[in-house]
Scaffold this active site. Sequence first.
Site, mmCIF file in Angstrom:
data_model
loop_
_atom_site.group_PDB
_atom_site.id
_atom_site.type_symbol
_atom_site.label_atom_id
_atom_site.label_comp_id
_atom_site.label_asym_id
_atom_site.label_seq_id
_atom_site.Cartn_x
_atom_site.Cartn_y
_atom_site.Cartn_z
ATOM 1 N N HIS A 86 0.620 -1.271 0.017
ATOM 2 C CA HIS A 86 -0.017 -0.608 0.274
ATOM 3 C C HIS A 86 0.785 0.784 -0.085
ATOM 4 C CE1 HIS A 86 -2.434 3.057 2.030
ATOM 5 N NE2 HIS A 86 -3.564 2.355 1.720
ATOM 6 N N ARG A 117 -2.419 1.156 -4.496
ATOM 7 C CA ARG A 117 -2.352 -0.356 -4.224
ATOM 8 C C ARG A 117 -2.971 -0.922 -5.813
ATOM 9 N NH1 ARG A 117 -6.935 -2.451 -0.532
ATOM 10 N NH2 ARG A 117 -7.899 -0.575 -0.513
ATOM 11 N N LYS A 159 -6.225 -0.271 -8.490
ATOM 12 C CA LYS A 159 -7.180 0.768 -7.373
ATOM 13 C C LYS A 159 -6.756 1.916 -7.962
ATOM 14 C CE LYS A 159 -8.761 -1.020 -3.679
ATOM 15 N NZ LYS A 159 -9.848 -1.395 -3.376
ATOM 16 N N ASP A 173 -5.247 8.939 -6.765
ATOM 17 C CA ASP A 173 -5.963 9.428 -5.512
ATOM 18 C C ASP A 173 -4.936 10.090 -5.622
ATOM 19 O OD1 ASP A 173 -6.331 10.574 -3.243
ATOM 20 O OD2 ASP A 173 -6.856 8.580 -2.355
ATOM 21 N N CYS A 221 -4.001 12.033 -2.993
ATOM 22 C CA CYS A 221 -2.817 12.237 -1.813
ATOM 23 C C CYS A 221 -1.683 11.125 -2.166
ATOM 24 C CB CYS A 221 -3.862 11.463 -0.409
ATOM 25 S SG CYS A 221 -4.690 10.459 -0.922
ATOM 26 N N TYR A 222 -2.151 10.185 -3.075
ATOM 27 C CA TYR A 222 -0.523 9.067 -3.364
ATOM 28 C C TYR A 222 0.121 9.795 -4.018
ATOM 29 C CZ TYR A 222 -3.493 5.718 -1.389
ATOM 30 O OH TYR A 222 -4.353 4.998 -0.483
ATOM 31 N N ASP A 225 -9.386 14.486 -3.790
ATOM 32 C CA ASP A 225 -8.306 12.966 -4.487
ATOM 33 C C ASP A 225 -8.779 12.765 -5.841
ATOM 34 O OD1 ASP A 225 -11.116 12.553 -4.119
ATOM 35 O OD2 ASP A 225 -10.995 10.306 -3.592
ATOM 36 N N ASP A 229 -10.855 18.724 0.953
ATOM 37 C CA ASP A 229 -10.775 18.503 2.155
ATOM 38 C C ASP A 229 -9.136 18.741 2.748
ATOM 39 O OD1 ASP A 229 -8.465 16.108 2.174
ATOM 40 O OD2 ASP A 229 -10.165 15.177 1.170
ATOM 41 N N HIS A 254 -6.630 16.335 1.455
ATOM 42 C CA HIS A 254 -6.108 16.014 0.534
ATOM 43 C C HIS A 254 -5.167 16.947 -0.197
ATOM 44 C CE1 HIS A 254 -8.216 12.445 0.197
ATOM 45 N NE2 HIS A 254 -7.003 12.375 -0.217
#
Length: 381
Positions: free
Chosen positions: A218, A261, A264, A267, A269-270, A315, A322, A325
């Site tokens: 992850h 992942r 997936k 996003d 934040c990654y 995201d 938010d 993020h």
Amino acid sequence: MGDIGHSACEQRRIQKKVEELFDIIKFDIISKKYRSYVILDQQSHISFCLHSLESLPKSVSTLNSGEPWLLFWLLHALELLNYQVSDDIKDRTIDFISQCKCKRTGAFCGGPYQIPHLAPTYAAVSALMTLDCDRALEIIDRQGIRNFILSMKRQDVKGAFTMHEHGESDMRSIYCAISVSSILGILDEEIMRDVPEHIAKCQSYEGGIGAEPYGEAHGGYTYCGLASLVLMNRTDVLDLDKLMSWLVNRQMSVEGGFNGRTNKLVDSCYSFWVGACFPLIKEVMNIPTEISLYDPLALQAYVLVACQAVMGLFDKPGSSPDFYHTAYSLGGVSHAENDNGPVQWIFKEGMVALAPNDPLFNVVRDKVTRARRYFEKIPLN
Ligand SMILES: [Zn+2]
């Protein structure tokens, strides 16, 4: 499980949305030719964070256990945007974080009168470092935090830490313990004992790192594991080639952002969790800085074209902005700009680049240097 069809549908839906957004600005991910400029709406994001910080007394009373996190995300995003907060905000932040300090242990809690916890300890220390002044660092009780971290070491699982007394334990608690110890100058053999070996057991067959042994690889846990090992100078325990192969496969071919992942969705934040692993692994594997292990312009395009709201960032298209993020996607853009040789930014010429971020602590680089110097001068009593 059981919703592979649903995931594939979602994946196609997000891809299509991002493609439509790229189409509007005529952005072509392969040729990088685009007619309209990609813009980082610096002022709006600053207003978004400032407005939230200024309503501090009201908003913090409703967010139960994540108050130091909220402060850290907002202050960190402002620093990345090259905004210097006022002395009034600094004073109120220091005052509030002092109220989150556990009187018994010296570690920090998620809010006043709560139990001491490793995650808000990391967030509080990071927020205080970001404030960039001695009076913020002065409230940190290093000896108390050292004792607390040692008391969180699990007796039944060697090298693991619980987040709080009788709490959960995973790769996040290891990172909180190791990174806080490192910046406070209290990282020693006793704290590090068995930790590298435990992290090595969490590297999955795919090459990334999971929450615990046999867990799924992850992005967030991989960052936590790798950064902790770099701080302990023990990356020798990992299969670095396998880790590299997992990391470079996180960038999505259509969207340009990272997923966390295998199979997936993208996003933002990654952009930090995965993006900050690249300068770390480059350093460990002696890869020259100017070599990019991912496409930094495509990553920036994803965040700036597909994840910017009128104020703040989110995201993926369709979500609302938010604080989390906003901070982590801007952190990722900072790494994309600053860690791949000469500064590379995708948006309009003449705009201010984001402040360089420290990949080990996720705090703006010069604040980390300042905190290190500050704690080096003070002997541990
Ligand atoms: Zn996210």
